[in-house]
Design a protein around this motif. Structure first.
Motif, PDB file in Angstrom:
ATOM      1  N   THR A  56       0.849  -1.186   0.000  1.00  0.00           N
ATOM      2  CA  THR A  56       0.000   0.000   0.000  1.00  0.00           C
ATOM      3  C   THR A  56       0.891   1.244   0.000  1.00  0.00           C
ATOM      4  OG1 THR A  56      -0.079   0.173   2.405  1.00  0.00           O
ATOM      5  CG2 THR A  56      -1.728  -1.254   1.340  1.00  0.00           C
ATOM      6  N   PRO A  57       0.362   2.398  -0.414  1.00  0.00           N
ATOM      7  CA  PRO A  57       1.157   3.630  -0.344  1.00  0.00           C
ATOM      8  C   PRO A  57       1.691   3.909   1.059  1.00  0.00           C
ATOM      9  CG  PRO A  57      -0.779   3.982  -1.710  1.00  0.00           C
ATOM     10  CD  PRO A  57      -0.935   2.616  -1.095  1.00  0.00           C
ATOM     11  N   ALA A  58       0.895   3.621   2.079  1.00  0.00           N
ATOM     12  CA  ALA A  58       1.344   3.855   3.452  1.00  0.00           C
ATOM     13  C   ALA A  58       2.523   2.945   3.797  1.00  0.00           C
ATOM     14  CB  ALA A  58       0.197   3.624   4.429  1.00  0.00           C
ATOM     15  N   GLU A  59       2.481   1.697   3.353  1.00  0.00           N
ATOM     16  CA  GLU A  59       3.590   0.768   3.604  1.00  0.00           C
ATOM     17  C   GLU A  59       4.843   1.211   2.858  1.00  0.00           C
ATOM     18  OE1 GLU A  59       1.242  -3.471   4.320  1.00  0.00           O
ATOM     19  OE2 GLU A  59       1.652  -2.786   2.268  1.00  0.00           O
ATOM     20  N   ARG A  60       4.671   1.686   1.651  1.00  0.00           N
ATOM     21  CA  ARG A  60       5.813   2.160   0.867  1.00  0.00           C
ATOM     22  C   ARG A  60       6.455   3.384   1.521  1.00  0.00           C
ATOM     23  NH1 ARG A  60       3.507   3.451  -4.723  1.00  0.00           N
ATOM     24  NH2 ARG A  60       5.698   3.974  -5.172  1.00  0.00           N
ATOM     25  N   GLU A  61       5.624   4.320   1.955  1.00  0.00           N
ATOM     26  CA  GLU A  61       6.136   5.513   2.615  1.00  0.00           C
ATOM     27  C   GLU A  61       6.892   5.152   3.890  1.00  0.00           C
ATOM     28  OE1 GLU A  61       3.109   8.352   3.331  1.00  0.00           O
ATOM     29  OE2 GLU A  61       2.731   8.767   1.207  1.00  0.00           O
ATOM     30  N   ALA A  62       6.323   4.271   4.677  1.00  0.00           N
ATOM     31  CA  ALA A  62       6.961   3.874   5.933  1.00  0.00           C
ATOM     32  C   ALA A  62       8.312   3.228   5.674  1.00  0.00           C
ATOM     33  CB  ALA A  62       6.049   2.920   6.703  1.00  0.00           C
ATOM     34  N   TYR A  63       8.397   2.431   4.621  1.00  0.00           N
ATOM     35  CA  TYR A  63       9.665   1.766   4.306  1.00  0.00           C
ATOM     36  C   TYR A  63      10.718   2.780   3.863  1.00  0.00           C
ATOM     37  CZ  TYR A  63      13.081  -1.351   2.197  1.00  0.00           C
ATOM     38  OH  TYR A  63      14.255  -2.011   1.887  1.00  0.00           O
ATOM     39  N   VAL A  64      10.346   3.715   2.998  1.00  0.00           N
ATOM     40  CA  VAL A  64      11.296   4.722   2.524  1.00  0.00           C
ATOM     41  C   VAL A  64      11.827   5.556   3.687  1.00  0.00           C
ATOM     42  CG1 VAL A  64      11.538   6.823   1.141  1.00  0.00           C
ATOM     43  CG2 VAL A  64      10.344   4.845   0.198  1.00  0.00           C
ATOM     44  N   LEU A  65      10.944   5.970   4.577  1.00  0.00           N
ATOM     45  CA  LEU A  65      11.372   6.768   5.728  1.00  0.00           C
ATOM     46  C   LEU A  65      12.278   5.960   6.655  1.00  0.00           C
ATOM     47  CD1 LEU A  65       8.064   8.689   6.529  1.00  0.00           C
ATOM     48  CD2 LEU A  65      10.109   9.561   5.389  1.00  0.00           C
ATOM     49  N   ARG A  66      11.995   4.673   6.781  1.00  0.00           N
ATOM     50  CA  ARG A  66      12.857   3.820   7.610  1.00  0.00           C
ATOM     51  C   ARG A  66      14.240   3.671   6.974  1.00  0.00           C
ATOM     52  NH1 ARG A  66      12.860  -1.947   7.859  1.00  0.00           N
ATOM     53  NH2 ARG A  66      10.829  -1.970   6.820  1.00  0.00           N
ATOM     54  N   ARG A  67      14.276   3.541   5.650  1.00  0.00           N
ATOM     55  CA  ARG A  67      15.564   3.468   4.964  1.00  0.00           C
ATOM     56  C   ARG A  67      16.380   4.733   5.202  1.00  0.00           C
ATOM     57  NH1 ARG A  67      17.200   1.262   0.408  1.00  0.00           N
ATOM     58  NH2 ARG A  67      19.119   2.200   1.198  1.00  0.00           N
ATOM     59  N   ILE A  68      15.707   5.876   5.151  1.00  0.00           N
ATOM     60  CA  ILE A  68      16.398   7.150   5.361  1.00  0.00           C
ATOM     61  C   ILE A  68      16.919   7.242   6.790  1.00  0.00           C
ATOM     62  CG2 ILE A  68      16.085   9.652   5.465  1.00  0.00           C
ATOM     63  CD1 ILE A  68      13.990   9.292   3.205  1.00  0.00           C
ATOM     64  N   ASP A  69      16.072   6.909   7.746  1.00  0.00           N
ATOM     65  CA  ASP A  69      16.456   7.010   9.154  1.00  0.00           C
ATOM     66  C   ASP A  69      17.609   6.082   9.511  1.00  0.00           C
ATOM     67  OD1 ASP A  69      14.499   8.904   9.507  1.00  0.00           O
ATOM     68  OD2 ASP A  69      13.029   7.517  10.343  1.00  0.00           O
ATOM     69  N   GLN A  70      17.725   4.965   8.812  1.00  0.00           N
ATOM     70  CA  GLN A  70      18.750   3.973   9.117  1.00  0.00           C
ATOM     71  C   GLN A  70      19.905   3.983   8.108  1.00  0.00           C
ATOM     72  OE1 GLN A  70      16.645   0.216   9.383  1.00  0.00           O
ATOM     73  NE2 GLN A  70      15.542   0.823  11.234  1.00  0.00           N
ATOM     74  N   PHE A  71      20.039   5.054   7.378  1.00  0.00           N
ATOM     75  CA  PHE A  71      21.033   5.094   6.307  1.00  0.00           C
ATOM     76  C   PHE A  71      22.467   5.077   6.825  1.00  0.00           C
ATOM     77  CE2 PHE A  71      23.094   6.738   2.444  1.00  0.00           C
ATOM     78  CZ  PHE A  71      22.414   6.013   1.482  1.00  0.00           C
ATOM     79  N   PHE A  72      22.687   5.590   8.021  1.00  0.00           N
ATOM     80  CA  PHE A  72      24.048   5.666   8.569  1.00  0.00           C
ATOM     81  C   PHE A  72      24.166   4.832   9.844  1.00  0.00           C
ATOM     82  CE2 PHE A  72      23.434  10.027   6.632  1.00  0.00           C
ATOM     83  CZ  PHE A  72      24.132   9.745   5.467  1.00  0.00           C
ATOM     84  N   GLN A  73      23.970   3.551   9.744  1.00  0.00           N
ATOM     85  CA  GLN A  73      24.108   2.675  10.895  1.00  0.00           C
ATOM     86  C   GLN A  73      25.585   2.388  11.181  1.00  0.00           C
ATOM     87  OE1 GLN A  73      21.346   1.349  12.880  1.00  0.00           O
ATOM     88  NE2 GLN A  73      20.643   3.188  11.824  1.00  0.00           N
ATOM     89  N   PRO A  74      25.973   2.217  12.451  1.00  0.00           N
ATOM     90  CA  PRO A  74      27.384   1.951  12.781  1.00  0.00           C
ATOM     91  C   PRO A  74      27.960   0.747  12.044  1.00  0.00           C
ATOM     92  CG  PRO A  74      26.150   2.489  14.757  1.00  0.00           C
ATOM     93  CD  PRO A  74      25.138   2.376  13.662  1.00  0.00           C
ATOM     94  N   ALA A  75      27.128  -0.284  11.826  1.00  0.00           N
ATOM     95  CA  ALA A  75      27.625  -1.495  11.166  1.00  0.00           C
ATOM     96  C   ALA A  75      28.016  -1.255   9.715  1.00  0.00           C
ATOM     97  CB  ALA A  75      26.561  -2.596  11.238  1.00  0.00           C
ATOM     98  N   GLN A  76      27.595  -0.135   9.138  1.00  0.00           N
ATOM     99  CA  GLN A  76      27.913   0.140   7.743  1.00  0.00           C
ATOM    100  C   GLN A  76      29.312   0.737   7.554  1.00  0.00           C
ATOM    101  OE1 GLN A  76      23.533   1.762   7.534  1.00  0.00           O
ATOM    102  NE2 GLN A  76      24.539   2.157   5.593  1.00  0.00           N
ATOM    103  N   PHE A  77      29.977   1.083   8.640  1.00  0.00           N
ATOM    104  CA  PHE A  77      31.327   1.617   8.566  1.00  0.00           C
ATOM    105  C   PHE A  77      32.310   0.492   8.849  1.00  0.00           C
ATOM    106  CE2 PHE A  77      28.541   5.167   9.311  1.00  0.00           C
ATOM    107  CZ  PHE A  77      29.082   6.185   8.541  1.00  0.00           C
TER     108      PHE A  77
END
Length: 210
Positions: free
Chosen positions: A129-150
Motif C-alpha cells: 500500500t502507499p502507506a507501507e511504501r512511505e513507511a519503508y522509505v522513511l525507515r531506509r532514510i532514518d537507518q542510512f548511517f548505521q554503525p555497522a555500515q562503517f
C-alpha cells in the motif's frame, strides 16, 4: 505698523533652530524601511546555500551522522542525507560527505525508487500500500548511517580487484589494500546494489571500492 518687527521675532527664532536636532527627531526608524517586496528589489543571492535549494519541494527528512572517514583519527566527517520532494513517494535524496574543513568530498543523488526497491524482500503480499511504501522509505532514510555500515579496513588484504567498477584503477586499489586504517562506508542503492565508499589518500578523493 511699528509693532511689525516685534511680531517677526518668533519667526526668526524658529529659522535659527539647530537643523541637526531636527534631522535626528525626524529620522525614520529602522522598522519603517520598506520591505524588499514593496520596492521590487530582490535580496542578494545566498551562494553558500545554493546547493541546498531544490526545485522538488520541501525538505521531508534529514539525517546526519559524524564518523571518521577521510581520516581514521581526529575530527570526524559529516555524513548527511537530505530527502526533498512534494511527497515521500515522489522525493529525491541528496547524500553528501563533508570533511572536517568543510569541503564536500562526496555527493550523490538517490531517487525514491533507489530507496524503495528492496521493499520487495519484505512483502507478505504481491503489492504494498502507499502507506507501507512511505513507511519503508522513511525507515531506509532514518537507518542510512548505521554503525555497522562503517567498515575497517575499507579493502581487506584478501579482496580481489573489482574490475566492473568505473573510475577505479589498479594503483588506487593496491594503495588502499596496503592501508589497514582506511574506513569504508557501505550502503544499499536499489534492490541489490550494495556499494562501498572509501577515501583514497593516493587520489585525494572518495572512490567506490565495491
Amino acid at each position: 505698523m511699528r509693532l511689525a518687527p516685534l511680531l517677526l521675532l518668533p519667526l526668526l527664532a524658529a529659522c535659527n533652530t539647530d537643523p541637526t536636532a531636527t534631522t535626528e527627531t525626524a529620522a525614520t526608524p529602522p522598522t519603517a524601511t520598506p520591505a524588499a517586496s514593496d520596492t521590487g528589489a530582490l535580496p542578494p543571492p545566498d551562494t553558500a546555500r545554493a546547493k541546498a535549494v531544490s526545485a522538488l519541494g520541501d525538505t521531508l527528512r534529514v539525517v546526519r551522522q559524524r564518523r571518521n572517514f577521510s581520516h581514521s583519527e581526529g575530527p570526524a566527517d559529516a555524513f548527511r542525507l537530505v530527502f526533498r520532494g512534494p511527497s515521500v513517494l515522489k522525493g529525491t535524496a541528496e547524500f553528501t560527505i563533508t570533511d572536517p574543513s568543510g569541503q564536500v568530498i562526496f555527493r550523490e543523488m538517490l531517487t525514491e525508487p533507489d530507496l524503495e526497491a528492496a521493499l520487495v524482500y519484505e512483502l507478505k503480499t504481491p503489492t504494498a500500500t502507499p502507506a507501507e511504501r512511505e513507511a519503508y522509505v522513511l525507515r531506509r532514510i532514518d537507518q542510512f548511517f548505521q554503525p555497522a555500515q562503517f567498515q575497517k579496513p575499507a579493502v581487506g588484504p584478501q579482496a580481489t580487484f573489482p574490475s566492473s567498477i568505473e573510475n577505479l584503477d589498479q594503483a588506487t586499489w593496491a594503495d588502499l589494500k596496503r592501508r589497514p586504517g582506511t574506513i569504508g562506508f557501505d550502503y544499499l542503492k536499489g534492490k541489490e546494489d550494495r556499494q562501498r565508499l572509501a577515501w583514497s589518500p593516493l587520489k585525494k578523493q572518495t572512490v567506490r571500492v565495491r
